[in-house]
Write a protein that holds these residues in place. Sequence first.
Motif, PDB file in Angstrom:
ATOM      1  N   GLY A   1       0.776  -1.233   0.000  1.00  0.00           N
ATOM      2  CA  GLY A   1       0.000   0.000   0.000  1.00  0.00           C
ATOM      3  C   GLY A   1       0.805   1.279   0.000  1.00  0.00           C
ATOM      4  O   GLY A   1       0.230   2.369   0.074  1.00  0.00           O
ATOM      5  N   ARG A   2       2.140   1.174  -0.110  1.00  0.00           N
ATOM      6  CA  ARG A   2       2.978   2.367  -0.076  1.00  0.00           C
ATOM      7  C   ARG A   2       3.876   2.438  -1.305  1.00  0.00           C
ATOM      8  O   ARG A   2       4.270   1.404  -1.863  1.00  0.00           O
ATOM      9  N   TYR A   3       4.199   3.666  -1.726  1.00  0.00           N
ATOM     10  CA  TYR A   3       5.232   3.852  -2.735  1.00  0.00           C
ATOM     11  C   TYR A   3       6.563   3.384  -2.159  1.00  0.00           C
ATOM     12  O   TYR A   3       6.805   3.486  -0.947  1.00  0.00           O
ATOM     13  N   ALA A   4       7.422   2.893  -3.012  1.00  0.00           N
ATOM     14  CA  ALA A   4       8.701   2.358  -2.540  1.00  0.00           C
ATOM     15  C   ALA A   4       9.834   2.863  -3.431  1.00  0.00           C
ATOM     16  O   ALA A   4       9.662   3.019  -4.644  1.00  0.00           O
ATOM     17  N   MET A   5      10.994   3.109  -2.814  1.00  0.00           N
ATOM     18  CA  MET A   5      12.132   3.649  -3.539  1.00  0.00           C
ATOM     19  C   MET A   5      13.437   3.068  -2.993  1.00  0.00           C
ATOM     20  O   MET A   5      13.578   2.857  -1.789  1.00  0.00           O
ATOM     21  N   LEU A   6      14.374   2.823  -3.896  1.00  0.00           N
ATOM     22  CA  LEU A   6      15.743   2.512  -3.530  1.00  0.00           C
ATOM     23  C   LEU A   6      16.585   3.769  -3.690  1.00  0.00           C
ATOM     24  O   LEU A   6      16.323   4.592  -4.572  1.00  0.00           O
TER      25      LEU A   6
END
Length: 321
Positions: free
Chosen positions: A161-166
């Motif tokens: 349910g969340r945006y994700a980033m590396l």
Amino acid sequence: MTATQHRTFPWEERPAGEHDVLWRSRHNPIIQPRQVPCANSIFNSALVPFRDGYAGVFRVDDRVRNMRLHRGFSKDGVKWNIEKEPLTFKNSDPDAAPFQYGYDPRVCTIEGRHYVTWCNGYHGPTIGVGWTDDFEEFHQLENAFLPYNRNGVLFPRKINGRYAMLSRPSDTSHTPFGDIFYSESPDLCFWGRHRHVMSPIGGQWDATKIGAGPVPIETEDGWLLIYHGVLTSCSGFVYAFGAALLDLDEPWKVRARARPYLMSPKENYERCGDVPNVVFPCAALVDRETGRLAIYYGAADTVVGLAYGHLGEVLDFVKAT
């Protein structure tokens, strides 16, 4: 028939006698500085499928050596028309950090909207975030992190349910260190739940620092992460790229990581340029029906190269090592 069905996927068959997992396009370098009159170099650029072709955001360093982002369009993913003028971002918050400079962009499509991340200047390098629906009008959001940070790469869908980033925390200069970290956000503005993903491995091709490359590719085996790694040699940094598999639900957990690199500088346009000995991947396309894979990479901080492979073979390569 939809526009997507009309799109041509960039592809060349494996050359006779080629045994590596990836092979280079015979048209390399596919993008050169002469394609934009003001350009000193065009490299480290990203693209996505768009309408009946492809659209991208390209790093163009001009002859003053300003680092700018330009739009580009292509029907086949190989021959590109890059706009002569830099793109501009609209920003509705006058107190937000304005666009200062832009380099090493990534483009990620999430729920039909195209998001751009790049290294943006705000008292040092950090991760700029913006979006576009049409590659005509671009909107800038808040910077994702405080300085110093580079290589911000979004996942192509929300995770839990969340945006994700590396990303890769860094310093103000040619960072002699660097691990990959994972972060989440409910709204692309506030980022938290930071988790460590992986570190360089001493004595190997990725011994000095590492950073996420193209948008991770979702597979049954996990998220395929193509990443760059740096070796400090007697003559300076050598940038190669390799691959790892991250857990689908908890992407900070590494399920497999290939030890040999996938590609290292070999050709003249990769060894000779503004920064020699660099292959730096920023974008990848996958044809799900055929398993064909196309990887776009900056070469020697001067031009853009294209490499091909088969997704299944890359996955086998990662899992075998």
